[in-house]
Design an enzyme around this catalytic site. Structure first.
Site, PDB file in Angstrom:
ATOM      1  N   LYS A 104       0.845  -1.192   0.000  1.00 21.93           N
ATOM      2  CA  LYS A 104       0.000   0.000   0.000  1.00 21.93           C
ATOM      3  C   LYS A 104       0.883   1.245   0.000  1.00 21.93           C
ATOM      4  O   LYS A 104       1.908   1.291   0.700  1.00 21.93           O
ATOM      5  CB  LYS A 104      -0.892  -0.039   1.238  1.00 21.93           C
ATOM      6  CG  LYS A 104      -1.948   1.058   1.328  1.00 21.93           C
ATOM      7  CD  LYS A 104      -2.785   0.826   2.581  1.00 21.93           C
ATOM      8  CE  LYS A 104      -3.877   1.860   2.766  1.00 21.93           C
ATOM      9  NZ  LYS A 104      -4.666   1.599   3.997  1.00 21.93           N
ATOM     10  N   SER A 144      -9.369   1.488   3.322  1.00 23.27           N
ATOM     11  CA  SER A 144      -8.549   2.269   2.408  1.00 23.27           C
ATOM     12  C   SER A 144      -7.525   1.436   1.624  1.00 23.27           C
ATOM     13  O   SER A 144      -6.896   1.948   0.694  1.00 23.27           O
ATOM     14  CB  SER A 144      -7.812   3.360   3.183  1.00 23.27           C
ATOM     15  OG  SER A 144      -6.957   2.810   4.170  1.00 23.27           O
ATOM     16  N   SER A 201      -9.832  -0.942   7.280  1.00 23.20           N
ATOM     17  CA  SER A 201      -9.154  -0.648   6.015  1.00 23.20           C
ATOM     18  C   SER A 201      -8.431  -1.825   5.390  1.00 23.20           C
ATOM     19  O   SER A 201      -8.018  -1.753   4.239  1.00 23.20           O
ATOM     20  CB  SER A 201      -8.172   0.516   6.206  1.00 23.20           C
ATOM     21  OG  SER A 201      -8.874   1.729   6.307  1.00 23.20           O
TER      22      SER A 201
END
Length: 516
Positions: free
Chosen positions: A107, A187, A211
């Site tokens: 990420k 996210s 997330s």
């Protein structure tokens, strides 16, 4: 299994007119003579066990990453940056170690020495301080090959109450591969989508509240949020030191356990990880396909107000666990979720300001002129591309907060943790004599249209997120063609137990199907 060997130079030169194309079974047709060649993305276990050549896995992943956005309409927008070594003319060296060249995506709020780290924001577009986060060092030391960065909800969904999951000003909108009209959640959107379509066997996401688990659930993959303090957060763009953690996203629980074994451990720069070395185990070795047998598990009946199809998948999952010998105990009384959520929100606002200011201060001022949260607010206000879809009212609320000595913050953290942990998860487990709690992770993916009524129906993530306890989601079935997951939640440091129970469930059900 038929594999494809591609030179790094051929991968780098892969043209849009000759891109790989996805097949219904999760395989890809690669460019080549006689209509192309079939490439089946490997599991992490197959790579580390030597059943699938690491070089084939690396070069196959790079080829898929380079061609993925032309293979899907609309584009996936899952990968935001590719490591320079992946595009070099010379083949990537295969490292030694337990992970023996396993391809991994990260990420893009996790720092690496070879790529910028943007958190999806144009304010950090040039943020390249030339350092690996400690968890990245652990991956590389274990032999993993970091191929690139994945898109995310900008600032990990903490800028606005109206933020769009999977959208960032740097990377655009990440698409759900099962239905691009529906959310990829966030996210860690790009990490989940990349794994779902086979761009890499595993990816690393981060979670403050949902997330990792939400995008994993709605994209039909496994996501594991470990105990806060088991994995270092140093050099990761933060929201909250009380709740933030990194964790693996994979297609199988075994693959998640393999990666957890590599990234868990103490970091002298992260005080929360002081116990990690003493607490970590070989998570793969701890997996037991019979671990459900005779095990008492609490069913969070207060958290099951989902659609008929999701609840049908959940009830089928419960029966599969009973058939495997689990003893299921209904829990109907919920913790004080309203207070937990409200007090946790206060904590996030205080910690966002303090933790983000500390992170920005650690970056290069030439690369990152925005040195504080106040600077970011001013930058966004002056940058139309940042606020074209939603604002920054959460940033503004956080900026108005005091420091971490403020009594409001101290009280909010004590209350939210007490109600979620000792008087929440711990009490439910003790009062019902169970070793884990289960519930649907969230609803099927809702649409990206803010004006319709197809919205999220709930989430199981908050109590584990606020307590800092482990939370695993595993695919359990489908709701009108969209994947849904089941959550396994345990007490602090119960990571191995939770992974093992999820593994046993997975081996019993094999509910995952790749997007087609």
């Amino acid at each position: 299994m038929k594999t494809v060997l591609l030179s790094a130079f051929a991968v780098a030169a892969l043209s849009l007119s000759a891109c790989a194309t996805p097949n219904d079974d999760g395989s890809w047709t690669m460019p080549g003579d006689n209509g192309g060649r079939i490439y089946q993305p490997p599991t992490a276990a197959a790579v580390v066990d030597g059943q699938f050549p690491a070089r084939s896995a690396i070069e196959g992943s790079v080829a898929l990453i380079l061609s993925a956005d032309t293979a899907f309409d609309p584009p996936l927008n899952a990968v935001i940056a590719i490591a320079p070594a992946a595009l070099a003319e010379q083949p990537i060296d295969i490292p030694t170690g337990a992970l023996v060249g396993l391809p991994v995506l990260l990420k893009d709020n996790i720092e690496t020495a070879d790529m910028p780290t943007t958190a999806g924001s144009l304010a950090l577009a040039a943020n390249a301080p030339g350092r690996d986060a400690p968890l990245v060092t652990r991956l590389r030391t274990a032999g993993a090959v970091v191929l690139g960065k994945t898109n995310l909800s900008e600032w990990a969904n903490i800028r606005s109450t109206r933020s769009i999951s999977g959208w960032s000003a740097v990377g655009g909108l990440t698409s759900n591969p099962y239905d691009p009209a529906r959310t990829a959640c966030g996210s860690s959107s790009g990490s989940a989508v990349a794994v779902a379509v086979g761009l890499a066997p595993v990816a690393i996401g981060t979670e403050t509240n949902g997330s990792i688990t939400c995008p994993a659930s709605v994209n039909g993959v496994v996501g594991f949020k470990p105990t806060v303090g088991l994995v270092s957060r140093t050099h990761i763009v933060p929201i909250s030191h009380s709740q933030d953690t990194a964790g693996p996203i994979a297609t199988t629980v075994e693959d998640a356990a393999i990666v957890m074994t590599a990234i868990a451990g103490s970091d002298p720069l992260d005080a929360a990880t002081a116990e990690a070395d003493a607490r970590k185990v070989d998570y793969r070795a701890a997996l037991d396909a019979n671990s459900l047998s005779g095990t008492r598990i609490g069913v969070l009946r207060y958290a099951t107000n989902y659609s008929a199809d999701t609840m049908a998948a959940f009830e089928t999952s419960l029966q599969a666990m009973r058939d495997a010998g689990a003893v299921l105990v209904d829990i109907t009384t919920a913790p004080d979720l309203r207070t937990i959520g409200g007090e946790s929100f206060k904590v996030l606002m205080f910690e966002l300001k303090a933790d983000l200011n500390a992170y920005l201060a650690s970056t290069d001022p030439v690369q990152v002129p925005t040195r504080t949260l106040a600077d970011l607010i001013a930058f966004n206000a002056a940058t139309p591309a940042e606020t074209v879809l939603f604002g920054q009212e959460l940033f503004e609320q956080a900026q108005a907060k005091g420091d971490l000595t403020t009594q409001e913050y101290i009280d909010a953290r004590a209350t939210s943790f007490r109600l979620a942990g000792p008087e929440g998860i711990d009490r439910m487990m003790a009062d019902n004599d169970v070793v884990a709690l289960i519930a649907p992770t969230t609803s099927r993916a809702w649409t990206n249209d803010r004006e319709d009524d197809d919205n999220a129906q709930g989430s199981t993530s908050t109590i584990a997120a606020v307590a800092g306890y482990p939370h695993l989601t595993v695919p359990m079935g489908f709701d009108r063609g969209m994947p849904v997951g089941i959550s396994f939640i345990g007490g602090k440091w119960d990571d191995a137990t939770i992974l093992s129970l999820g593994y046993a469930f997975e081996q019993k059900t094999h509910a995952r199907r790749p997007p087609n």
